[in-house]
Design a protein around this motif. Structure first.
Motif, mmCIF file in Angstrom:
data_model
loop_
_atom_site.group_PDB
_atom_site.id
_atom_site.type_symbol
_atom_site.label_atom_id
_atom_site.label_comp_id
_atom_site.label_asym_id
_atom_site.label_seq_id
_atom_site.Cartn_x
_atom_site.Cartn_y
_atom_site.Cartn_z
ATOM 1 N N UNK A 164 0.810 -1.224 0.000
ATOM 2 C CA UNK A 164 0.000 0.000 0.000
ATOM 3 C C UNK A 164 0.842 1.273 0.000
ATOM 4 N N UNK A 165 2.157 1.139 0.138
ATOM 5 C CA UNK A 165 2.957 2.348 0.333
ATOM 6 C C UNK A 165 2.856 3.314 -0.843
ATOM 7 N N UNK A 166 2.677 2.796 -2.059
ATOM 8 C CA UNK A 166 2.541 3.686 -3.206
ATOM 9 C C UNK A 166 1.099 4.107 -3.442
ATOM 10 N N UNK A 167 0.150 3.309 -2.929
ATOM 11 C CA UNK A 167 -1.247 3.627 -3.223
ATOM 12 C C UNK A 167 -1.689 4.926 -2.559
ATOM 13 N N UNK A 168 -1.240 5.174 -1.308
ATOM 14 C CA UNK A 168 -1.630 6.459 -0.715
ATOM 15 C C UNK A 168 -0.874 7.583 -1.400
ATOM 16 N N UNK A 169 0.317 7.258 -1.905
ATOM 17 C CA UNK A 169 1.112 8.255 -2.628
ATOM 18 C C UNK A 169 0.386 8.649 -3.918
ATOM 19 N N UNK A 170 -0.097 7.619 -4.658
ATOM 20 C CA UNK A 170 -0.835 7.898 -5.885
ATOM 21 C C UNK A 170 -2.172 8.560 -5.595
ATOM 22 N N UNK A 199 -6.565 -0.644 -1.236
ATOM 23 C CA UNK A 199 -5.316 -0.779 -0.486
ATOM 24 C C UNK A 199 -5.450 -0.176 0.900
ATOM 25 N N UNK A 200 -6.053 1.019 0.942
ATOM 26 C CA UNK A 200 -6.245 1.698 2.229
ATOM 27 C C UNK A 200 -7.129 0.877 3.161
ATOM 28 N N UNK A 201 -8.229 0.331 2.607
ATOM 29 C CA UNK A 201 -9.150 -0.492 3.410
ATOM 30 C C UNK A 201 -8.426 -1.715 3.964
ATOM 31 N N UNK A 202 -7.663 -2.398 3.091
ATOM 32 C CA UNK A 202 -6.942 -3.612 3.506
ATOM 33 C C UNK A 202 -5.947 -3.298 4.611
ATOM 34 N N UNK A 203 -5.246 -2.185 4.461
ATOM 35 C CA UNK A 203 -4.252 -1.799 5.461
ATOM 36 C C UNK A 203 -4.902 -1.544 6.819
ATOM 37 N N UNK A 204 -5.991 -0.770 6.840
ATOM 38 C CA UNK A 204 -6.649 -0.439 8.111
ATOM 39 C C UNK A 204 -7.229 -1.664 8.789
ATOM 40 N N UNK A 205 -7.611 -2.668 7.978
ATOM 41 C CA UNK A 205 -8.156 -3.903 8.553
ATOM 42 C C UNK A 205 -7.056 -4.744 9.199
ATOM 43 N N UNK A 206 -5.892 -4.758 8.554
ATOM 44 C CA UNK A 206 -4.834 -5.674 8.989
ATOM 45 C C UNK A 206 -3.859 -5.076 9.988
ATOM 46 N N UNK A 207 -3.610 -3.781 9.887
ATOM 47 C CA UNK A 207 -2.584 -3.152 10.722
ATOM 48 C C UNK A 207 -3.256 -2.266 11.761
ATOM 49 N N UNK A 208 -3.225 -2.658 13.025
ATOM 50 C CA UNK A 208 -3.894 -1.841 14.055
ATOM 51 C C UNK A 208 -3.145 -0.528 14.307
ATOM 52 N N UNK A 209 -3.932 0.511 14.729
ATOM 53 C CA UNK A 209 -3.294 1.773 15.143
ATOM 54 C C UNK A 209 -2.460 1.523 16.386
ATOM 55 N N UNK A 257 -1.967 11.955 14.777
ATOM 56 C CA UNK A 257 -1.583 13.376 14.721
ATOM 57 C C UNK A 257 -1.675 13.924 13.301
ATOM 58 N N UNK A 258 -2.317 13.145 12.414
ATOM 59 C CA UNK A 258 -2.515 13.592 11.047
ATOM 60 C C UNK A 258 -1.404 13.239 10.105
ATOM 61 N N UNK A 259 -0.305 12.650 10.606
ATOM 62 C CA UNK A 259 0.833 12.344 9.732
ATOM 63 C C UNK A 259 1.122 10.854 9.626
ATOM 64 N N UNK A 260 0.372 10.028 10.347
ATOM 65 C CA UNK A 260 0.622 8.589 10.288
ATOM 66 C C UNK A 260 0.065 8.018 8.988
ATOM 67 N N UNK A 261 0.529 6.786 8.677
ATOM 68 C CA UNK A 261 0.005 6.106 7.495
ATOM 69 C C UNK A 261 -1.497 5.882 7.644
ATOM 70 N N UNK A 262 -1.924 5.560 8.863
ATOM 71 C CA UNK A 262 -3.353 5.358 9.103
ATOM 72 C C UNK A 262 -4.137 6.624 8.769
ATOM 73 N N UNK A 263 -3.596 7.778 9.128
ATOM 74 C CA UNK A 263 -4.277 9.038 8.845
ATOM 75 C C UNK A 263 -4.409 9.270 7.339
ATOM 76 N N UNK A 264 -3.358 8.959 6.587
ATOM 77 C CA UNK A 264 -3.421 9.097 5.129
ATOM 78 C C UNK A 264 -4.537 8.239 4.552
#
Length: 478
Positions: A382-388, A407-417, A422-429
């Motif tokens: 997902x690292x490029x998907x939020x970039x794109x 990609x964003x949905x999959x990431x939020x489901x699998x990787x807990x906060x 603070x608005x700058x985390x990958x979760x925030x993106x």
């Protein structure tokens, strides 16, 4: 009275000195007969008597060295060297026990000190060569071994070690030259002859003429060791390589009959018969070899034997057995998910470093799809998907944009906060990206959306589900 006192003292001095000499002789006698424990007992008793005239530290060092108590010997030799740093014998002994008790760096420094004192010292040069060779720095060892040859040009041990150093780096001429020179001094050295011939066999394609050298070495060695099984094995393999299968068949048959049942004998006997078309006769030795070339997990470790055995079974009408064996081999050769995922991830990394971000993203997705249990792979995916998805410099097709959302949905489901937002985390993106999609659905009056992975697997989400994903978990809000 004073005169009487000095007279007595004058008479006692030589008696005490004589007694000390007797003790020293006793120490030397015990050491020469290997009675190291008795040396330690005698030294301990003298130390209790506070006898400072006898060098008990020296004898304790020698005794513990003899018993291979290298740590204790190191302690005593260290005391001796500290008292007299110019005593080269003690310095040499300290270096030796330092190496033997694992103090390799210290042993190196001590031998370098001895080397500086005498650059042609055979022992210092040999030990430095040995230290560098055994610690994986073989080419650094060679000059020290060459120094040894200056004082003993035909030393077999040194020539053998130089050969090993060259062999480690596959420097064929240097290795063979050193081994052959050593063998000239002692043709009875079977292990060295076998090592030399086996090295030629492993590398003969570099220098095909070297097979004649191997044959000559075997001929000379077998003249003095005609019944040596290791030499006969090497001769059999050499004849096999030269495609003299009748000779290798006969030789390995005789070796096995004589009780030499090492697995290579069965391997080359079976292959000699197989390559002559004697499939039925090859089955037994190939079966034994295949079972011996199997690890603890039951996996075949020499695929060539297994495949030849499968073909022999087929040609002898044993088709089911052949098919079962081929299925085993095929299953064994299949790479596991983790390996395949790693290949895709590394391809993605390669594309990323070339600036080919679309290809990088697609390979990262393949890595995740292959091994979805690995948390780090979804991060790559997902690292490029939020970039794109959030960078206006990229113009995305509808499909690519949907892939970013998924990609964003999959990431939020699998990787807990793990940290407050603070608005700058990958979760925030990713929440921002999903929120944007939810707003688009609201504006176009869409209740659900169907999204596709890069591998065209589709999933459907309602706007309510998307809004639920945007919410922060309570435990990481602050």
């Amino acid at each position: 009275m004073k005169q009487t006192y000095f007279t007595i003292l004058f008479l006692l001095v030589p008696i005490i000195s004589f007694a000390d000499n007797i003790i020293n002789v006793r120490f030397e006698n015990l050491l020469s007969h290997g009675k190291n424990k008795e040396v330690i007992s005698l030294a301990d008793s003298l130390m209790k008597q506070n006898n400072k005239k006898i060098n008990t530290t020296y004898y304790l060092a020698k005794a513990h060295e003899g018993l291979m108590h290298y740590d204790k010997a190191y302690s005593y030799y260290s005391i001796l060297v500290e008292k007299d740093s110019m005593n080269l014998d003690n310095l040499q002994s300290l270096a030796k026990v330092a190496y033997n008790c694992g103090r390799i760096n210290e042993a190196e420094q001590l031998y370098l000190k001895l080397f500086k004192d005498d650059t042609l010292s055979f022992n210092a040069n040999y030990q430095l060569g040995r230290i560098y060779q055994l610690n994986g720095n073989s080419m650094k060892a060679v000059p020290y071994y060459n120094n040894c040859l200056k004082s003993d040009s035909l030393n077999i041990s040194v020539l053998n070690n130089i050969g090993d150093c060259y062999a480690e780096y596959n420097l064929f001429p240097g290795a063979i030259g050193s081994y052959c020179l050593a063998l000239e001094q002692n043709p009875h050295n079977v292990p060295l002859a076998v090592k030399t011939v086996n090295f030629v066999i492993l590398n003969y394609k570099q220098l095909p003429d070297s097979l004649a050298t191997a044959e000559y070495i075997l001929e000379q060695s077998l003249n003095v060791n005609p019944k040596s099984q290791p030499l006969l094995r090497s001769l059999g393999i050499l004849k096999f390589i030269q495609r003299n299968f009748n000779y290798s068949d006969s030789l390995f048959t005789n070796l096995i009959k004589s009780g030499d049942s090492v697995r290579s004998n069965f391997k080359y006997l079976g292959l000699s018969r197989f390559l002559r078309g004697q499939f039925m006769n090859s089955l037994e030795p190939l079966y034994i070899a295949d079972s011996l070339f199997t690890n603890d997990q039951g996996l075949h470790t020499d695929i060539e034997i297994s495949l030849c055995r499968a073909e022999a079974l087929t040609r002898c009408g044993e088709r089911k057995m052949s098919m079962d064996l081929l299925n085993e081999i095929e299953e064994q050769l299949q790479p596991n998910e983790a390996t395949i995922a790693r290949i895709f991830r590394l391809r993605g990394l390669t594309f990323e470093t070339q600036g080919k971000y679309i290809e990088a993203r697609n390979n990262y997705w393949k890595a995740y799809s292959t091994n979805s249990s690995k948390e780090n792979l979804i991060k790559y995916a997902v690292c490029f998907n939020h970039f794109f998805g959030l960078d206006n410099k990229f113009t995305l097709s509808e499909k690519e944009y949907d892939e970013c959302i998924l990609a964003a949905i999959t990431f939020l489901k699998l990787i807990p906060d793990r940290y407050p937002d603070n608005g700058t985390t990958q979760h925030a993106f990713f929440r921002k990206l999903i929120y944007r999609k939810s707003e688009e659905m609201f504006m176009t009056n869409q209740n659900a959306v169907s999204l596709s992975f890069p591998d065209n697997v589709k999933k459907e989400f309602t706007r309510e589900q998307l809004n639920e994903m945007i919410k922060m978990p309570e435990e990481v809000k602050e």
